[in-house]
Design a protein around this motif. Structure first.
Motif, PDB file in Angstrom:
ATOM      1  N   GLN A 184       4.282  49.216   5.049  1.00 31.76           N
ATOM      2  CA  GLN A 184       5.713  48.866   5.100  1.00 31.76           C
ATOM      3  C   GLN A 184       6.403  49.202   3.775  1.00 31.76           C
ATOM      4  O   GLN A 184       7.524  49.700   3.754  1.00 31.76           O
ATOM      5  CB  GLN A 184       5.852  47.382   5.438  1.00 31.76           C
ATOM      6  N   TYR A 235      12.398  46.504  13.964  1.00 29.84           N
ATOM      7  CA  TYR A 235      12.075  45.138  13.544  1.00 29.84           C
ATOM      8  C   TYR A 235      12.716  44.058  14.403  1.00 29.84           C
ATOM      9  O   TYR A 235      12.156  42.970  14.538  1.00 29.84           O
ATOM     10  CB  TYR A 235      12.446  44.926  12.061  1.00 29.84           C
ATOM     11  N   TYR A 236      13.886  44.353  14.982  1.00 29.98           N
ATOM     12  CA  TYR A 236      14.613  43.289  15.695  1.00 29.98           C
ATOM     13  C   TYR A 236      15.022  43.647  17.115  1.00 29.98           C
ATOM     14  O   TYR A 236      15.548  42.803  17.834  1.00 29.98           O
ATOM     15  CB  TYR A 236      15.840  42.851  14.878  1.00 29.98           C
ATOM     16  N   TRP A 264      28.788  48.729  14.473  1.00 26.25           N
ATOM     17  CA  TRP A 264      28.645  48.216  13.113  1.00 26.25           C
ATOM     18  C   TRP A 264      28.471  49.367  12.108  1.00 26.25           C
ATOM     19  O   TRP A 264      29.085  49.388  11.046  1.00 26.25           O
ATOM     20  CB  TRP A 264      27.486  47.221  13.019  1.00 26.25           C
ATOM     21  N   ILE A 307       9.177  43.765   1.781  1.00 26.01           N
ATOM     22  CA  ILE A 307      10.240  42.842   2.203  1.00 26.01           C
ATOM     23  C   ILE A 307      11.613  43.494   2.053  1.00 26.01           C
ATOM     24  O   ILE A 307      12.508  43.267   2.874  1.00 26.01           O
ATOM     25  CB  ILE A 307      10.139  41.518   1.417  1.00 26.01           C
ATOM     26  N   ALA A 308      11.780  44.317   1.025  1.00 26.28           N
ATOM     27  CA  ALA A 308      13.072  44.997   0.837  1.00 26.28           C
ATOM     28  C   ALA A 308      13.447  45.782   2.095  1.00 26.28           C
ATOM     29  O   ALA A 308      14.601  45.766   2.535  1.00 26.28           O
ATOM     30  CB  ALA A 308      13.025  45.912  -0.382  1.00 26.28           C
ATOM     31  N   LEU A 309      12.467  46.466   2.697  1.00 25.60           N
ATOM     32  CA  LEU A 309      12.734  47.240   3.916  1.00 25.60           C
ATOM     33  C   LEU A 309      13.128  46.329   5.072  1.00 25.60           C
ATOM     34  O   LEU A 309      14.124  46.558   5.756  1.00 25.60           O
ATOM     35  CB  LEU A 309      11.490  48.057   4.297  1.00 25.60           C
ATOM     36  N   LYS A 310      12.359  45.268   5.273  1.00 23.30           N
ATOM     37  CA  LYS A 310      12.615  44.401   6.424  1.00 23.30           C
ATOM     38  C   LYS A 310      13.896  43.590   6.232  1.00 23.30           C
ATOM     39  O   LYS A 310      14.636  43.352   7.191  1.00 23.30           O
ATOM     40  CB  LYS A 310      11.417  43.466   6.657  1.00 23.30           C
ATOM     41  N   PHE A 335      21.100  44.379   8.667  1.00 17.83           N
ATOM     42  CA  PHE A 335      21.746  45.286   9.622  1.00 17.83           C
ATOM     43  C   PHE A 335      21.869  44.600  10.973  1.00 17.83           C
ATOM     44  O   PHE A 335      22.940  44.560  11.579  1.00 17.83           O
ATOM     45  CB  PHE A 335      20.938  46.589   9.761  1.00 17.83           C
ATOM     46  N   GLU A 336      20.756  44.040  11.432  1.00 13.14           N
ATOM     47  CA  GLU A 336      20.717  43.349  12.725  1.00 13.14           C
ATOM     48  C   GLU A 336      21.748  42.199  12.767  1.00 13.14           C
ATOM     49  O   GLU A 336      22.520  42.080  13.723  1.00 13.14           O
ATOM     50  CB  GLU A 336      19.306  42.800  12.949  1.00 13.14           C
ATOM     51  N   GLN A 346      15.013  34.230   4.319  1.00 13.81           N
ATOM     52  CA  GLN A 346      13.664  34.564   4.777  1.00 13.81           C
ATOM     53  C   GLN A 346      12.814  35.207   3.685  1.00 13.81           C
ATOM     54  O   GLN A 346      11.598  35.343   3.843  1.00 13.81           O
ATOM     55  CB  GLN A 346      13.760  35.480   6.006  1.00 13.81           C
ATOM     56  N   TYR A 391      20.116  48.994  22.246  1.00 18.73           N
ATOM     57  CA  TYR A 391      20.261  48.619  20.835  1.00 18.73           C
ATOM     58  C   TYR A 391      21.438  49.361  20.204  1.00 18.73           C
ATOM     59  O   TYR A 391      22.204  48.801  19.414  1.00 18.73           O
ATOM     60  CB  TYR A 391      18.977  48.876  20.043  1.00 18.73           C
ATOM     61  N   ASN A 399      24.442  41.687  10.996  1.00 21.00           N
ATOM     62  CA  ASN A 399      25.814  42.183  10.972  1.00 21.00           C
ATOM     63  C   ASN A 399      26.210  42.812  12.307  1.00 21.00           C
ATOM     64  O   ASN A 399      27.320  42.582  12.804  1.00 21.00           O
ATOM     65  CB  ASN A 399      25.991  43.209   9.848  1.00 21.00           C
ATOM     66  N   ALA A 400      25.319  43.594  12.877  1.00 21.72           N
ATOM     67  CA  ALA A 400      25.619  44.269  14.139  1.00 21.72           C
ATOM     68  C   ALA A 400      25.844  43.245  15.256  1.00 21.72           C
ATOM     69  O   ALA A 400      26.810  43.339  16.020  1.00 21.72           O
ATOM     70  CB  ALA A 400      24.497  45.240  14.511  1.00 21.72           C
ATOM     71  N   LEU A 434       9.565  52.378   2.861  1.00 23.40           N
ATOM     72  CA  LEU A 434      10.804  52.333   2.070  1.00 23.40           C
ATOM     73  C   LEU A 434      10.839  53.447   1.035  1.00 23.40           C
ATOM     74  O   LEU A 434      11.827  54.176   0.908  1.00 23.40           O
ATOM     75  CB  LEU A 434      10.927  50.972   1.368  1.00 23.40           C
ATOM     76  N   ALA A 445      16.761  45.710   7.175  1.00 29.60           N
ATOM     77  CA  ALA A 445      16.861  45.759   8.642  1.00 29.60           C
ATOM     78  C   ALA A 445      17.418  44.445   9.188  1.00 29.60           C
ATOM     79  O   ALA A 445      18.222  44.438  10.124  1.00 29.60           O
ATOM     80  CB  ALA A 445      15.492  46.053   9.248  1.00 29.60           C
ATOM     81  N   ALA A 446      17.007  43.334   8.599  1.00 24.72           N
ATOM     82  CA  ALA A 446      17.471  42.017   9.062  1.00 24.72           C
ATOM     83  C   ALA A 446      18.972  41.856   8.848  1.00 24.72           C
ATOM     84  O   ALA A 446      19.683  41.288   9.688  1.00 24.72           O
ATOM     85  CB  ALA A 446      16.716  40.907   8.327  1.00 24.72           C
ATOM     86  N   THR A 504      24.896  47.887  20.486  1.00 25.64           N
ATOM     87  CA  THR A 504      25.188  46.853  19.481  1.00 25.64           C
ATOM     88  C   THR A 504      25.286  47.454  18.079  1.00 25.64           C
ATOM     89  O   THR A 504      26.138  47.054  17.284  1.00 25.64           O
ATOM     90  CB  THR A 504      24.065  45.780  19.482  1.00 25.64           C
ATOM     91  N   ALA A 505      24.435  48.413  17.783  1.00 33.03           N
ATOM     92  CA  ALA A 505      24.286  48.891  16.408  1.00 33.03           C
ATOM     93  C   ALA A 505      25.399  49.843  15.963  1.00 33.03           C
ATOM     94  O   ALA A 505      25.919  49.734  14.848  1.00 33.03           O
ATOM     95  CB  ALA A 505      22.939  49.591  16.252  1.00 33.03           C
ATOM     96  N   TYR A 537      15.541  51.284  12.077  1.00 35.91           N
ATOM     97  CA  TYR A 537      14.756  50.191  11.484  1.00 35.91           C
ATOM     98  C   TYR A 537      15.187  48.851  12.080  1.00 35.91           C
ATOM     99  O   TYR A 537      14.374  47.944  12.265  1.00 35.91           O
ATOM    100  CB  TYR A 537      14.860  50.186   9.949  1.00 35.91           C
ATOM    101  N   GLY A 538      16.485  48.717  12.375  1.00 37.79           N
ATOM    102  CA  GLY A 538      16.951  47.513  13.067  1.00 37.79           C
ATOM    103  C   GLY A 538      16.243  47.368  14.412  1.00 37.79           C
ATOM    104  O   GLY A 538      15.763  46.292  14.776  1.00 37.79           O
TER     105      GLY A 538
END
Lengths: 359, 359
Positions: free
Chosen positions: A266, A125-126, A342, B268-271, B277-278, B45, A335, B280-281, A270, B274-275, A338-339, A121-122
């Motif tokens: 989305q 989305y990112y 963590w 939003i909970a899902l994203k 996670f990103e 966000q 990815y 922190n990583a 979840l 992920a945000a 980096t991931a 999911y990271g």
């Protein structure tokens, strides 16, 4: 003009002016095909969940009817064509079912020794994952969206313990996809058997092993009643389901309905992930209760290392001849660099900590 | 009546009849307060994501304006009161900030040695968690919804390595909440210091250790530049953020807007997960680059076991005097009995497998 005439004229004017206001509530009727039968929970809940949410958000004006595989009767791999062709505006499926059409699509489900669900999911989305997915699917004139994760899928059921690489040589196993290619490189005799015949084939020794899904699905097949060795997964560490949407149909929607749809998908991703977690956890508990001698095994180190080497070879092979495959493959590998560190110091260290205190 | 009079009468009738049709697009203007400043990404966000989604889904008719902590200037714990009182129809925060008002609310964020994020979403959606959350919050006349997960929070920064329980005795540490109570039982001198003074306090040795969040937030504080020991987490294995909604305001919404809101929050909970996670990583990668000697430590076994025993004591203590706390505590413990064995054979075994092949 008499009194009645004037009233009628006035009424006509009222209707003429009122209609555009009412027409703002645009009626849309769509159909969604699922790769699953309507009773294969939790996967089959994607249809009813989406239909309900979208209807509720639009006061019933955007209606999505859904069909399970028992109705549309299409093979797994045909779902992409049905959505592409517009017979269904949407589908709920898994991207790797059309590996034969475009091998790059497999990555949007999972790949051997690849990311966990949180990592993926990271990436979606990112890490550029969503953009790469639309790029790959643009050639089919469809959009693709995450549709919930099944979590780690198990490595399969084996009649005998695998103690060395030699035990894999000549082993007859039902295992499709990239994992099948990996096992074939290690000397496994990879076969394909219809789902309805798997139990008997395993019971009679027509096959020595098979990979299905995970406890939530496997328990319905009854494999745990006849096979004591259940191996931990390596080949599908986080299979993401997907929603497919016909591009032309989506582009024609009013902007508000487009956001209604993407937001609902989305949100469902979840809940579907939670539903799969729940189903697997309950089924694993039940399997252990029904068969206390069940063994959850990790393949021995030399076997795992050979599987990893064979897996790299398979993926590098596709990358060498397919630039788009290479692009997605390298994006995922980057990815993960980096991931994973963590994931290791957070989730993995925490689970080890919890092990220590529960001893 | 002359011609003009008739036209005016007709126009009035047109307006009278057209207005109810137009009024279906009900205008709603809400305000959302965040516990975070508007620049504290990714947490901050939540406001803009929700405002955009809800506006897009309703053609701009449901508008949510959001304020960060730099504007509303309320303390963390006051957010619940602001939403309850209706100054803000919504908030984005974390449930454990009002531990002082109602200790049971802490569970809806996380608890020591408790569930991972995947386990907790399982509990929320399928283990009765959402229902328990609404029950606990009903006394405050608000609804509460999951708002994204931060993942495992780190155990904190220590100036010296912790080799035994003796090293904790008299240690001056900033660590709030239930974890602070646990450490206090082990002889730690738990202190509270304003965030702006933490760096200097740690640098000068006014405190020996502190717990903040995880790499994504910690990196902005610069602790890694002055403290070599970073400990793996045990106290907040999966902190869930939350949306708060004023009950009366929500109940007054048209049904379509209610679903627009709940669907957007779930998406939003899902994203947001992920945000986090990103963030922190990326931050963990950057910390290791800036300070290659950084040590990610796991507390020694006797320390972990003492922390677990103290943690059980703290939780059992609250459960003995608070029936609602006991109900939620037992619900979570029961879910974990089903959930953790699955986490172990799926995610944990897979991560161990991946370790083996990467050696």
């Amino acid at each position: 003009m008499n009194r009645l005439g004037r009233m009628l004229l006035c009424l006509a004017a009222v209707m003429l002016l009122a209609v555009p206001a009412l027409a703002q509530e645009q009626k849309v009727r769509w159909k969604l095909a699922m790769s699953w039968t309507s009773t294969l929970e939790p996967l089959s809940q994607a249809g009813p969940w989406l239909a309900q949410m979208v209807s509720d958000m639009t006061d019933g004006n955007f209606e999505i009817r859904f069909e399970g595989a028992e109705k549309h009767k299409a093979a797994l791999g045909d779902l992409l064509d049905m959505v592409r062709g517009g017979q269904f505006e949407m589908g709920h499926s898994a991207s790797y079912y059309w590996k034969g059409k475009d091998v790059t699509t497999t990555f949007f489900t999972t790949a051997p020794f690849d990311m966990t669900a949180a990592e993926q999911y990271g990436w979606y989305y990112y890490g550029g994952g969503l953009e790469l997915m639309q790029k790959v699917y643009s050639k089919f004139d469809v959009y693709s969206f995450p549709g919930g994760n099944t979590g780690v899928q198990m490595g399969g059921w084996f009649r005998k313990e695998i103690t060395s690489l030699d035990d894999l040589k000549g082993l007859k196993m039902r295992i499709p996809g990239l994992a099948g290619e990996v096992f074939a490189k290690l000397g496994v005799n990879v076969t394909n058997i219809a789902p309805g015949e798997l139990y008997t084939a395993l019971d009679r020794g027509t096959i020595d092993a098979l990979e299905w899904v995970g406890p939530g699905m496997d328990i319905k097949m009854g494999f745990h009643k006849i096979t004591p060795y259940y191996y931990a997964g390596w080949q599908e560490p986080a299979s993401e389901l997907q929603f497919l949407v016909n591009k032309a149909a989506f582009d024609k929607l009013p902007k508000s309905y487009q956001t209604v749809l993407t937001t609902a998908m989305q949100a469902i991703a979840l809940k579907m992930t939670a539903a799969n977690f729940e189903a697997n956890a309950r089924a694993w508990e039940q399997m252990k209760a029904e068969l206390p001698t069940i063994n959850m095994m990790i393949f021995p180190e030399p076997v795992l290392k050979a599987m990893k080497a064979a897996s790299d070879e398979v993926l590098e092979g596709y990358a060498a001849e397919n630039a788009e495959f290479k692009e997605v493959y390298e994006s995922r590998k980057a990815y993960l660099v980096t991931a994973r560190p963590w994931t290791k110091v957070s989730e993995q260290y925490y689970l080890e900590t919890a092990d220590v205190v529960s001893e």
